[in-house]
Design an enzyme around this catalytic site. Structure first.
Site, PDB file in Angstrom:
ATOM      1  N   LYS A  83      58.078  80.420  81.970  1.00 31.75           N
ATOM      2  CA  LYS A  83      56.940  80.414  81.061  1.00 31.75           C
ATOM      3  C   LYS A  83      56.780  79.006  80.501  1.00 31.75           C
ATOM      4  O   LYS A  83      57.721  78.425  79.944  1.00 31.75           O
ATOM      5  CB  LYS A  83      57.221  81.377  79.913  1.00 31.75           C
ATOM      6  CG  LYS A  83      56.169  82.436  79.757  1.00 31.75           C
ATOM      7  CD  LYS A  83      56.620  83.412  78.721  1.00 31.75           C
ATOM      8  CE  LYS A  83      55.436  84.093  78.117  1.00 31.75           C
ATOM      9  NZ  LYS A  83      55.840  84.932  76.996  1.00 31.75           N
ATOM     10  N   ILE A  84      55.576  78.486  80.651  1.00 30.22           N
ATOM     11  CA  ILE A  84      55.299  77.104  80.245  1.00 30.22           C
ATOM     12  C   ILE A  84      54.172  77.113  79.210  1.00 30.22           C
ATOM     13  O   ILE A  84      53.120  77.705  79.452  1.00 30.22           O
ATOM     14  CB  ILE A  84      54.842  76.271  81.477  1.00 30.22           C
ATOM     15  CG1 ILE A  84      55.930  76.225  82.564  1.00 30.22           C
ATOM     16  CG2 ILE A  84      54.388  74.874  81.081  1.00 30.22           C
ATOM     17  CD1 ILE A  84      57.086  75.305  82.279  1.00 30.22           C
TER      18      ILE A  84
END
Ligand code: E4P
Length: 215
Positions: A83-84
């Site tokens: 997850k960015i």
């Protein structure tokens, strides 16, 4: 529509997995803080329960840091999706991680233009936060409709993952709009199974069952 469960609580994950509705899991730092467990240990345990994409969030503020974190997270298990956080540095990290075959989920998306950038960078998922938009009097589901129609215009492969879901109506609207994934808190999954007529029907059948001769 795929259902992910939005929690880091393995008890909730096990219970939902047993219901047969879970295709994957999303976590974030707040959800980990809530259960008070370290990230790696928790993600490892989640991967042992659910066979599907498991999002684990990177927290660096620059691209090199996000890429390094992403590579480490991806080593935990083949099912890990990194997850960015949305932003210029995030987009650089998505491009670099995608190039080496690491799947990404861009979090904290609040506009269609942000989603467009995610698709251009090659993100596997983009997570628009509907509940947090509703909280500030913007229609979160309108954003989902917008992103889905834009992605269809160009056949973008990035999947629309509806996040920050707060109630069963968000789930219903996501399915009506054709979202790829909805990530749903356990309390909302439970609400989905409920209906007052179901409860009343069970009570009546049980009452009538008492009157049925058993032999
Ligand atoms: C999931 O990927 C998101 O981090 C989560 O849905 C955010 O939900 P919240 O707005 O209820 O914190």
């Amino acid at each position: 529509m795929k259902f992910f469960i939005d929690t880091a609580d393995v008890k909730e994950i096990r219970a939902a997995w047993e219901m047969g509705c879970v295709d994957g899991v999303t976590t974030n730092p707040s959800l980990l803080a809530k259960v008070g467990r370290p990230l790696e240990e928790t993600i490892r345990e989640i991967c042992s329960i659910v066979d599907g994409p498991i999002s684990a969030e990177a927290v660096s503020l620059d691209a090199p840091g996000l890429i390094a974190e992403g590579r480490q997270l991806a080593k935990i298990h083949d099912n890990v999706v990194v997850k960015i956080p949305m932003g210029v540095e995030g987009m650089k990290a998505v491009k670099a991680l995608t190039a080496v075959g690491i799947r990404t989920n861009v979090t904290l998306c609040f506009s269609a233009n942000q989603a467009l950038l995610c698709a251009k960078a090659g993100a596997t998922y983009v997570s628009p936060f509907v509940g947090r938009l509703d909280d500030i009097s913007q229609d979160g589901m309108e954003l989902i409709a917008d992103i889905i129609s834009i992605f269809r215009n160009y056949d973008y492969r990035t999947q629309v993952l509806v996040a920050s879901i707060r109630n069963p109506v968000h789930v219903l609207q996501s399915a009506r709009l054709g979202a790829d994934v909805a990530t749903v808190p356990f309390s909302v999954i439970q609400q989905l199974s409920q209906h007052p007529l179901t409860d009343a029907g069970i009570a009546k059948f049980l009452k009538d069952w008492e009157k049925v001769p058993k032999k």
